[in-house]
Scaffold this motif. Structure first.
Motif, PDB file in Angstrom:
ATOM      1  N   LEU A 136       0.497  -1.305   0.219  1.00  0.00           N
ATOM      2  CA  LEU A 136       0.313   0.146  -0.006  1.00  0.00           C
ATOM      3  C   LEU A 136       0.985   1.104  -0.104  1.00  0.00           C
ATOM      4  N   VAL A 137       1.929   1.170   1.089  1.00  0.00           N
ATOM      5  CA  VAL A 137       3.430   2.090   0.728  1.00  0.00           C
ATOM      6  C   VAL A 137       3.622   2.921  -0.624  1.00  0.00           C
ATOM      7  N   THR A 138       3.581   1.296  -1.011  1.00  0.00           N
ATOM      8  CA  THR A 138       3.928   1.620  -2.555  1.00  0.00           C
ATOM      9  C   THR A 138       3.954   2.184  -3.557  1.00  0.00           C
ATOM     10  N   ASP A 139       2.400   1.418  -3.383  1.00  0.00           N
ATOM     11  CA  ASP A 139       1.494   1.987  -4.566  1.00  0.00           C
ATOM     12  C   ASP A 139       1.196   3.507  -3.952  1.00  0.00           C
ATOM     13  N   GLN A 140       0.932   3.630  -2.891  1.00  0.00           N
ATOM     14  CA  GLN A 140       0.506   5.249  -2.596  1.00  0.00           C
ATOM     15  C   GLN A 140       1.665   6.243  -3.545  1.00  0.00           C
ATOM     16  N   SER A 141       2.881   5.716  -2.451  1.00  0.00           N
ATOM     17  CA  SER A 141       3.950   6.403  -2.677  1.00  0.00           C
ATOM     18  C   SER A 141       4.192   6.723  -4.895  1.00  0.00           C
ATOM     19  N   LEU A 142       3.811   5.423  -4.787  1.00  0.00           N
ATOM     20  CA  LEU A 142       4.343   5.875  -6.515  1.00  0.00           C
ATOM     21  C   LEU A 142       3.081   6.232  -7.654  1.00  0.00           C
ATOM     22  N   ALA A 143       1.497   6.900  -7.084  1.00  0.00           N
ATOM     23  CA  ALA A 143       1.107   7.527  -7.246  1.00  0.00           C
ATOM     24  C   ALA A 143       1.108   9.020  -6.836  1.00  0.00           C
ATOM     25  N   ILE A 144       1.599   8.843  -5.930  1.00  0.00           N
ATOM     26  CA  ILE A 144       2.326  10.657  -5.300  1.00  0.00           C
ATOM     27  C   ILE A 144       3.118  11.269  -6.016  1.00  0.00           C
ATOM     28  N   ASP A 145       3.839  10.314  -6.545  1.00  0.00           N
ATOM     29  CA  ASP A 145       5.309  10.636  -7.497  1.00  0.00           C
ATOM     30  C   ASP A 145       4.800  10.654  -9.465  1.00  0.00           C
ATOM     31  N   ALA A 146       3.855   9.907  -9.000  1.00  0.00           N
ATOM     32  CA  ALA A 146       3.007  10.005 -11.053  1.00  0.00           C
ATOM     33  C   ALA A 146       2.342  11.485 -10.477  1.00  0.00           C
ATOM     34  N   TRP A 147       1.386  12.039  -9.551  1.00  0.00           N
ATOM     35  CA  TRP A 147       1.428  13.026  -9.859  1.00  0.00           C
ATOM     36  C   TRP A 147       2.044  13.886 -10.282  1.00  0.00           C
ATOM     37  N   GLU A 148       2.811  13.995  -8.887  1.00  0.00           N
ATOM     38  CA  GLU A 148       4.302  15.275  -9.533  1.00  0.00           C
ATOM     39  C   GLU A 148       4.776  15.432  -9.994  1.00  0.00           C
ATOM     40  N   SER A 149       4.975  14.404 -11.305  1.00  0.00           N
ATOM     41  CA  SER A 149       5.628  14.011 -12.016  1.00  0.00           C
ATOM     42  C   SER A 149       4.110  14.567 -13.556  1.00  0.00           C
ATOM     43  N   LEU A 150       3.400  14.303 -13.446  1.00  0.00           N
ATOM     44  CA  LEU A 150       1.945  14.718 -14.665  1.00  0.00           C
ATOM     45  C   LEU A 150       1.723  16.557 -14.269  1.00  0.00           C
ATOM     46  N   PHE A 151       1.391  17.480 -12.709  1.00  0.00           N
ATOM     47  CA  PHE A 151       1.430  18.260 -12.327  1.00  0.00           C
ATOM     48  C   PHE A 151       2.853  19.167 -12.753  1.00  0.00           C
ATOM     49  N   ARG A 152       3.998  18.375 -12.360  1.00  0.00           N
ATOM     50  CA  ARG A 152       5.083  19.611 -12.852  1.00  0.00           C
ATOM     51  C   ARG A 152       5.425  19.491 -14.209  1.00  0.00           C
ATOM     52  N   ALA A 153       4.841  18.430 -15.665  1.00  0.00           N
ATOM     53  CA  ALA A 153       4.878  18.687 -16.775  1.00  0.00           C
ATOM     54  C   ALA A 153       3.891  19.709 -17.153  1.00  0.00           C
ATOM     55  N   GLN A 154       2.212  19.575 -17.019  1.00  0.00           N
ATOM     56  CA  GLN A 154       1.564  20.590 -17.082  1.00  0.00           C
ATOM     57  C   GLN A 154       1.961  21.914 -16.527  1.00  0.00           C
ATOM     58  N   VAL A 155       2.699  22.094 -15.462  1.00  0.00           N
ATOM     59  CA  VAL A 155       2.566  23.677 -15.639  1.00  0.00           C
ATOM     60  C   VAL A 155       4.360  23.813 -16.754  1.00  0.00           C
ATOM     61  N   SER A 156       4.640  23.490 -16.436  1.00  0.00           N
ATOM     62  CA  SER A 156       5.984  23.519 -18.090  1.00  0.00           C
ATOM     63  C   SER A 156       5.419  23.769 -18.889  1.00  0.00           C
ATOM     64  N   VAL A 157       4.716  22.585 -19.442  1.00  0.00           N
ATOM     65  CA  VAL A 157       4.057  22.947 -20.616  1.00  0.00           C
ATOM     66  C   VAL A 157       3.212  24.047 -21.557  1.00  0.00           C
ATOM     67  N   LEU A 158       1.893  24.300 -19.985  1.00  0.00           N
ATOM     68  CA  LEU A 158       1.408  25.337 -19.760  1.00  0.00           C
ATOM     69  C   LEU A 158       1.710  27.585 -19.489  1.00  0.00           C
ATOM     70  N   ARG A 159       3.032  27.020 -19.068  1.00  0.00           N
ATOM     71  CA  ARG A 159       4.072  28.090 -19.024  1.00  0.00           C
ATOM     72  C   ARG A 159       4.569  28.282 -20.727  1.00  0.00           C
ATOM     73  N   GLN A 160       4.958  27.734 -20.879  1.00  0.00           N
ATOM     74  CA  GLN A 160       6.208  27.786 -22.318  1.00  0.00           C
ATOM     75  C   GLN A 160       4.491  27.767 -23.281  1.00  0.00           C
ATOM     76  N   LEU A 161       3.740  27.677 -23.245  1.00  0.00           N
ATOM     77  CA  LEU A 161       2.774  28.168 -24.674  1.00  0.00           C
ATOM     78  C   LEU A 161       2.279  29.286 -23.864  1.00  0.00           C
ATOM     79  N   SER A 162       1.690  29.790 -22.884  1.00  0.00           N
ATOM     80  CA  SER A 162       1.676  30.630 -22.525  1.00  0.00           C
ATOM     81  C   SER A 162       1.913  32.026 -22.549  1.00  0.00           C
ATOM     82  N   ALA A 163       3.159  31.366 -22.764  1.00  0.00           N
ATOM     83  CA  ALA A 163       4.100  32.790 -23.027  1.00  0.00           C
ATOM     84  C   ALA A 163       4.455  33.139 -24.230  1.00  0.00           C
TER      85      ALA A 163
END
Length: 150
Positions: free
Chosen positions: A8-35
């Motif tokens: 459960l902890v491993t699955d939770q950690s993987l989900a959190i890592d995946a979310w963090e990566s997805l979120f940061r990618a979205q922020v990066s892409v949106l900032r560039q597209l906005s610029a």
């Protein structure tokens, strides 16, 4: 029981890592597209409204159905629709099936502006997203994002 807790902890950690990566990618892409957004005639978020309306039958939808497609609160969407209507890019109409409802329709002028901006914006998207991933990865990313949305 300990093994299940570790899993459960491993699955939770993987989900959190995946979310963090997805979120940061979205922020990066949106900032560039906005610029790189190709016009000062409309904002990035106003473009999103026109984009969503352009994909609907007859280029119209109820405000309450539009809101879940946008990253804005209901009051912000209502104010933006009013501004777009004031500029002739959308038109607010009474919903014939619900007197309390409002339909937002993309005007011909709004659609022309959307198409003009979309061509240049699509090039930015293709460079930023398509330039980082190959065709198979883009298909897989689309599938994964659709699953998360759905």
């Amino acid at each position: 029981m300990r093994v299940n807790r570790v899993a459960l902890v491993t699955d939770q950690s993987l989900a959190i890592d995946a979310w963090e990566s997805l979120f940061r990618a979205q922020v990066s892409v949106l900032r560039q597209l906005s610029a790189e957004f190709p016009t000062a005639e409309i904002s990035f978020t106003e473009y999103d409204v026109l984009f969503n309306l352009s994909r609907q039958p007859a280029r119209r939808m109820r405000i309450r159905d539009l809101i879940p497609h946008l990253l804005l609160s209901q009051p912000s969407v209502s104010r933006m629709i009013d501004r777009l209507a004031g500029r002739g890019l959308v038109e607010k109409q009474s919903d014939p099936s619900d007197a309390r409802g409002t339909i937002v329709a993309l005007t011909d002028e709004g659609y022309r502006l959307f198409k003009r901006v979309a061509v240049v914006h699509a090039d930015s998207i293709a460079r930023r997203v398509g330039g980082s991933l190959d065709a198979d990865e883009l298909v897989r990313l689309t599938e994964l994002c659709d699953r998360l949305r759905g």
